[in-house]
Design a protein around this motif. Sequence first.
Motif, short mmCIF file in Angstrom:
data_model
loop_
_atom_site.label_atom_id
_atom_site.label_comp_id
_atom_site.label_asym_id
_atom_site.label_seq_id
_atom_site.Cartn_x
_atom_site.Cartn_y
_atom_site.Cartn_z
N SER A 213 0.83 -1.20 0.00
CA SER A 213 0.00 0.00 0.00
C SER A 213 0.87 1.26 0.00
O SER A 213 2.02 1.24 0.45
CB SER A 213 -0.93 0.01 1.22
N LYS A 214 0.29 2.34 -0.50
CA LYS A 214 1.04 3.59 -0.64
C LYS A 214 1.45 4.17 0.70
O LYS A 214 2.59 4.60 0.89
CB LYS A 214 0.20 4.61 -1.42
N MET A 227 9.57 0.84 -0.35
CA MET A 227 9.33 1.77 -1.46
C MET A 227 10.54 1.82 -2.40
O MET A 227 10.39 1.85 -3.63
CB MET A 227 9.03 3.17 -0.92
#
Length: 238
Positions: A213-214, A227
């Motif tokens: 998820s971001k 990331m």
Amino acid sequence: MKALVYLLLTQTKNRILYLKKKPGLLIFYGFIFLIVIASFIFLMIGSKSTGTTYADGRIIYLFIAGFGLMYLYIFANTGLSTGSSLFTMADVGLLFAAPVSPIKILLYGLFSAMGKAMFASIFIFYQIYNLKSLFGYGFTEIFALFIIYSVIVMFNQLLSIGIYIYSNGNQKRKNIVRLLLYGFIGAIIISAFLMIRNEQGNILEAVCRLVDSKWFGYLPGVGWSVMFFKGIVTGSMV
């Protein structure tokens, strides 16, 4: 600074010369080196299969997140008790009494610790075969994992020192750090639990969605590592 570089190089040379007195250890290191070389040869000559269905890459994100959270907990607790040291007793005797800038001594400790972390992360290269055959990763992705592991260790070492400096001898500050630590980990666990409910009990899919998820990517240390690797894999580092 020249003195610190000389000390670092001399310590490295002495460790290598020490192996002459330990033939068993020398053979062990030689065996490890040969395995790493063989893994690289496989990576170089192995052709990428076309039409092959690889495993879900989010599993690697999950491993990165797991290692990051584990080291965060271990090093944070170390900082609350004794603090993570970048220096050996020999370093203390040689450096702390010498007329050398504290900033340069700190940089020496960081470089020394980074070298140890990178040496420890060599185990990642043993997984070259699995990473290539199961996930289709090449040299860039595998080297990125090597760097990520080293940076995670260094980040948490510095965090541990910072916690020790901030909380040493102050029980109130120690309680604040514990509250932040357990709140941070607790928020991730609660998020995983909610996703598991949404996925109707599919635990693996839920936690994979969580680390992919971001918002997870913005978490300090662990999220940044995920990331970064995601950017390497997708080719969108920016």
